[in-house]
Design a protein around this motif. Structure first.
Motif, short mmCIF file in Angstrom:
data_model
loop_
_atom_site.label_atom_id
_atom_site.label_comp_id
_atom_site.label_asym_id
_atom_site.label_seq_id
_atom_site.Cartn_x
_atom_site.Cartn_y
_atom_site.Cartn_z
N MET A 177 0.95 -0.64 -0.12
CA MET A 177 -0.29 -0.03 0.04
C MET A 177 0.75 0.95 -0.09
N GLU A 178 1.97 1.60 0.52
CA GLU A 178 2.97 2.37 0.22
C GLU A 178 2.86 2.80 -0.75
N ILE A 288 -6.30 6.96 -10.33
CA ILE A 288 -7.34 7.06 -10.30
C ILE A 288 -6.84 5.53 -9.74
N LEU A 289 -6.47 4.03 -10.56
CA LEU A 289 -5.83 3.14 -10.01
C LEU A 289 -5.22 3.08 -8.43
N ALA A 290 -4.75 4.20 -7.83
CA ALA A 290 -4.35 4.21 -6.95
C ALA A 290 -5.77 3.39 -5.56
N PHE A 291 -6.68 4.81 -6.52
CA PHE A 291 -7.67 4.71 -5.26
C PHE A 291 -8.25 3.56 -5.89
N LYS A 292 -8.29 2.44 -6.78
CA LYS A 292 -9.22 1.63 -6.98
C LYS A 292 -8.69 0.57 -6.18
N GLN A 293 -7.57 0.40 -5.88
CA GLN A 293 -6.85 -0.47 -5.51
C GLN A 293 -6.36 -0.72 -3.95
N TYR A 318 -3.94 5.68 4.06
CA TYR A 318 -3.74 5.77 2.87
C TYR A 318 -4.65 6.73 1.93
N LEU A 319 -5.66 6.71 1.89
CA LEU A 319 -6.60 7.16 0.61
C LEU A 319 -7.61 8.62 1.35
N LEU A 322 -4.37 10.38 -0.33
CA LEU A 322 -5.06 10.40 -1.23
C LEU A 322 -6.93 11.95 -1.67
N PHE A 323 -7.15 11.31 -0.88
CA PHE A 323 -8.33 12.51 -1.59
C PHE A 323 -8.00 13.45 -0.98
N SER A 324 -6.97 14.10 -0.04
CA SER A 324 -6.44 15.39 -0.01
C SER A 324 -6.22 15.81 -0.82
#
Length: 429
Positions: A177-178, A288-293, A318-319, A322-324
């Motif tokens: 995840m990191e 966007i793929l990172a949000f999905k994963q 982590y989400l 990324l959202f921030s």
């Protein structure tokens, strides 16, 4: 010429993500070096080294043969073990976390290079062994080449130790995840740095009556070369609106872009080649793929078969980060030149991204009090740190939806009261 350059860049990028790319490159290097040493041996390098530096040359045929055959057998064993570990890693990542993680794990360049070192050393030892030819009652001994084989074998042992360490770290979910977070963060920060500060002041005409250009290929829209499109836009005083969203799967005859003025055949072919398709999804090209994963890792962790809320909590952390970052980016993107918008780019909006992630999370965590409170913590952080005020309303909507789902899934009134109190505090803040 531009068309072939684009094709070559796209082809190399696809090759580089394959697990066999670096092993193949290193194998070629090993074979080439073996032939270079064969040429040097024929020109008497071993005799010269033996004369001035005798300690560096293996001067016994039986010893050289035993060393090379032992190295070949040992390297084959190391390779089998290493490839087995890679397969175990991929299998565990697919079953425990998400099959979407496999491309990122396969494309790990460090592991590819280590496997390449094994194969290159093996091929070098094989070709060196073959070069020991009988001449009458004796053998032509490439003593200096055998010394290099020993050096390569020591290198392989060091690489093997590092490989074991790296694989033991790679299999840990928080490291996975990191890596996902770091790749997405880099991509988002790059987009934010290139985003125009005066984007709200840009004017772009209505494109309802523009010509629609459809795709003649299918696959994931990996990336778009906007330099070529903007160059054509400047040359013919034209404007474009890219309708296809990068990272999405584009079907045959699906609309790719709109154009204000008609294009000739050559221009249209150049622009079509600027859209690079792939069968794989890569975070460095599409954040966007990172949000999905990360969402899928959290969902899989909360499934009854896994039941690992600790992993889901880390994924939500982590989400949140990324959202921030994403909340600092506008939903509208443009490519400009001299303060004139030449290309309008459709992107996944903050609202759709928020809905996609949270609708999946709600399905699996709405019954868990701790997880619901964790998601509310995420909303609290985001609603106080968003750049655009319109995003606050989107977050408020998601809070209300999560609260409704929790009410329908949690029967304990004390737990519901805690959740409701926290949600109201966020909404009324």
């Amino acid at each position: 010429m531009q068309k072939y350059v684009l094709w070559l860049v796209d082809y190399i990028k696809k090759l580089e993500s394959k697990i066999a790319f670096y092993p193949t490159v290193f194998s070629v290097i090993g074979i080439v070096f073996a032939f270079i040493m064969y040429y040097a041996e024929n020109n008497g390098i071993s005799g010269y080294i033996l004369k001035y530096f005798p300690a560096l040359v293996i001067n016994n045929t039986d010893t050289a043969l035993n060393i090379l055959t032992t190295f070949i057998a040992g390297l084959i064993s190391i390779m089998v073990f290493s490839f087995s570990m890679v397969m175990i890693l991929l299998s565990q990542a697919s079953s425990n976390f998400s099959p979407r993680l496999l491309p990122g794990l396969i494309s790990n360049r460090r592991h590819q290079k280590i496997l390449g070192i094994y194969i290159a050393s093996l091929l070098y030892c094989i070709f060196t062994l073959i070069s020991i030819e009988p001449t009458g009652d004796s053998y032509q001994l490439p003593g200096f080449s055998v010394l290099f084989a020993i050096i390569f074998m020591i290198t392989c042992l060091g690489a093997f130790i590092y490989f074991i360490h790296s694989m033991s770290q790679e299999i840990q979910v928080h490291n996975i995840m990191e890596r996902i977070y770091a790749d997405a963060k880099y991509r988002l920060e790059k987009l934010l740095n290139t985003e125009k500060e005066n984007i709200d002041n840009l004017s772009f005409p209505d494109s309802d009556n523009w010509e629609l250009i459809t795709s003649n290929r299918s696959g994931f829209l990996q990336t778009i070369n906007f330099d070529i499109i903007s160059k054509i836009a400047q040359e013919c005083d034209n404007r474009f609106e890219v309708v296809a969203i990068k990272g999405n799967f584009i079907h045959l005859d699906q609309v790719l872009y709109k154009v204000e003025k008609p294009l000739d055949k050559e221009q249209q072919e150049l622009i079509e080649d600027a859209f690079l398709f792939s069968r794989d999804e890569i975070i460095s090209d599409n954040y966007i793929l990172a949000f999905k994963q990360l969402t899928e890792v959290a969902v899989k962790a909360m499934s009854p078969g896994i039941n690992d809320p600790g992993t889901a909590i880390i994924a939500i952390d982590y989400l949140t980060e990324l959202f921030s970052l994403r909340s600092s980016k506008s939903d509208e993107s443009y490519v400009t030149k001299d303060n004139k918008a030449l290309i309008k780019i459709h992107t996944v909006s903050f609202e759709n991204l928020m809905y996609y992630c949270n609708s999946a999370l709600r399905t699996y965590v709405k019954h868990d009090v701790i997880m619901v409170l964790k998601i509310l913590d995420m909303f609290y952080y985001l609603i106080n740190n968003v750049t655009y005020s319109a995003y606050q309303k989107i977050i408020s909507t998601q809070i209300e939806v999560l609260l409704n789902d929790a009410k329908s899934s949690i029967n304990n009134q004390n737990d519901l009261e805690v959740i409701k109190t926290k949600a109201d505090a966020i909404l009324n803040n």
